[in-house]
Scaffold this motif. Structure first.
Motif, PDB file in Angstrom:
ATOM      1  N   ALA A 126       0.861  -1.222   0.044  1.00 48.80           N
ATOM      2  CA  ALA A 126       0.110  -0.022  -0.117  1.00 48.80           C
ATOM      3  C   ALA A 126       0.838   1.568  -0.066  1.00 48.80           C
ATOM      4  O   ALA A 126       0.699   2.233  -0.594  1.00 48.80           O
ATOM      5  N   VAL A 127       1.801   1.257   0.576  1.00 50.01           N
ATOM      6  CA  VAL A 127       2.663   2.413   0.727  1.00 50.01           C
ATOM      7  C   VAL A 127       3.398   2.796  -0.369  1.00 50.01           C
ATOM      8  O   VAL A 127       3.830   3.719  -1.037  1.00 50.01           O
ATOM      9  N   THR A 128       3.875   1.496  -0.991  1.00 47.99           N
ATOM     10  CA  THR A 128       4.469   1.600  -2.471  1.00 47.99           C
ATOM     11  C   THR A 128       3.626   2.061  -3.615  1.00 47.99           C
ATOM     12  O   THR A 128       4.046   2.930  -4.260  1.00 47.99           O
ATOM     13  N   ALA A 129       2.454   1.583  -3.503  1.00 47.56           N
ATOM     14  CA  ALA A 129       1.070   2.287  -4.536  1.00 47.56           C
ATOM     15  C   ALA A 129       0.998   3.604  -4.186  1.00 47.56           C
ATOM     16  O   ALA A 129       0.947   4.497  -5.196  1.00 47.56           O
ATOM     17  N   TYR A 130       0.957   4.048  -2.891  1.00 46.24           N
ATOM     18  CA  TYR A 130       0.953   5.603  -2.504  1.00 46.24           C
ATOM     19  C   TYR A 130       1.967   6.297  -3.273  1.00 46.24           C
ATOM     20  O   TYR A 130       1.634   7.180  -4.027  1.00 46.24           O
TER      21      TYR A 130
END
Length: 424
Positions: free
Chosen positions: A272-276
């Motif tokens: 999720a952090v990478t997608a953000y």
């Protein structure tokens, strides 16, 4: 008179340079700002490695990071006043040099003196805080008005790339370098931030002989008055602060819990952090070329997209839902940030630009720790569901309310005429 142009992707023409990065003065500014951002990001990560290596305790880490934040918040308004009173380039130079000098002190005091670590951390935070409004104002001096949106997009692209690639690079360097050496490397980055940026405009003329210069409080209050002249700025700042204090803080606290308890793996947190971050990269690339017809409304709608992040944690669903929501939030935050910075540089009276920028950083950065401190007790008291639901509503509704503020449609007191950046 013709109305404002429709939303468009600007074509590249033969008489218009294709990239602001081809301008040497901006390239130097961009490199210096990127170095300061990378050094700012590196410090907590490297100190985290020090905890893993038992060089310092978690308590010492928390203390150093806390005093760094305090130093930042104190120095932001001071830096804003000094950058409007003296040369913006000088403020960048001396604040970055202060951080560069304090970093080796922090490295040498690891595991020896917590008090000295705290002092060094506070000085580094103060250097970081003082240079932020100065960099914003220096951008307006170095870059022509018609190219500032592209310039601000390039600035934020650099931040996102370092955030995405930085952890892997630091982990790789940690296999061959010890923690003090890594910290010294971040000090070199601060030195680059001090020396690389170009000269901007000369410092304002000193007060005439016999005339007293206004004190710090008077000059800062003058900056507040300038901010109040722009209703779109006040409305947008309230919206940004609300999103950071609720949505950003809630996802920072609850996302690890949801990753562990609902999905049974920490991979959801990392994905999720990478997608953000990937979404933010795409958003910065998009807004470097896109000029919405109603710039302010489009930016506030994009900011509201952050609400999809807590919404995805509130509603049960597959992992893909969380990942997509965070990517959308990342796109939205940069579709807001870049026009927001550009509008401040365009609309605010140049002599007060650094002070108004310091208000932006004070409120947005200042409320983040408050939100993080309050969210965890709220989750313990009421459960994650009600907290996430409330944060989702705040993220959606407060930017919508800010869009109703006069002059918010174009982020401009002058209306649509000053919105398009038509001058190369």
């Amino acid at each position: 008179m013709a109305g404002p142009p429709a939303s468009t992707l600007e074509p590249v023409t033969a008489d218009r340079p294709r990239s602001v990065l081809r301008e040497v003065s901006f390239l130097r500014l961009w490199a210096g700002s990127t170095a300061s951002g990378l050094a700012t990001w590196a410090m907590p990560f490297i100190l985290g490695l020090a905890v893993l290596h038992s060089a310092i305790t978690p308590t010492a880490l928390g203390l150093v990071l806390a005093v760094r934040t305090v130093g930042f918040l104190i120095a932001v308004p001071v830096g804003g006043v000094l950058a409007d009173r003296w040369s913006r380039r000088s403020v960048v130079l001396w604040s970055s040099l202060a951080a560069a000098v304090a970093t080796p002190v922090l490295a040498m005091s690891l595991g020896r003196s917590v008090a000295l670590m705290a002092v060094a951390g506070a000085v580094i935070g103060a250097g970081q805080g003082a240079c932020r409004p100065a960099f914003q104002a220096l951008t307006a001096e170095v870059v022509r008005p018609g190219r500032r949106q592209q310039a601000n997009a390039a600035m934020t692209l650099a931040v996102r790339v370092t955030t995405l690639a930085g952890p892997a690079l630091a982990a790789l360097l940690a296999t061959v370098l010890d923690v003090p050496t890594l910290l010294l490397g971040s000090g070199v980055l601060w030195l680059a931030a001090a020396l690389l940026p170009p000269r901007g405009k000369p410092a304002p003329a000193p007060a005439p002989d016999g005339a007293e210069r206004p004190g710090f409080a008077a000059e800062f209050t003058d900056g507040v008055r300038e901010a109040r002249r722009h209703p779109w700025f006040l409305g947008g700042l309230v919206a940004l602060a609300a999103v950071i204090a609720t949505g950003y803080s809630a996802t920072g606290v609850v996302l690890p819990m949801v990753s562990r308890d609902r999905y049974g793996t920490e991979a959801v947190l990392a994905t999720a952090v990478t997608a953000y971050t990937a979404g933010a990269l795409f958003g910065a690339l998009l807004i470097s070329r896109w000029r919405p017809r109603f710039q302010g409304w489009a930016a506030l709608a994009a900011l509201a997209c952050y609400g999809f992040a807590p919404l995805s944690l509130w509603l049960p669903g597959p992992v893909a839902l969380v990942v997509v929501a965070y990517a959308v939030a990342g796109v939205g935050i940069e579709l807001f940030n870049v026009p927001w910075f550009t509008a401040i540089q365009r609309e605010v009276e140049p002599r007060r630009l650094a002070r108004v920028s310091s208000l932006d950083f004070m409120v947005s950065y200042g409320l983040a720790p408050v939100g993080l401190a309050l969210i965890a007790p709220a989750v313990d008291a009421f459960g994650p569901g009600p907290v996430l639901g409330l944060c989702t509503l705040v993220c959606f509704l407060v930017p919508a309310g800010a869009a109703l503020v006069p002059t918010a449609r174009h982020f401009s007191r002058g209306g649509a005429r000053s919105t398009p950046e038509a001058v190369a």
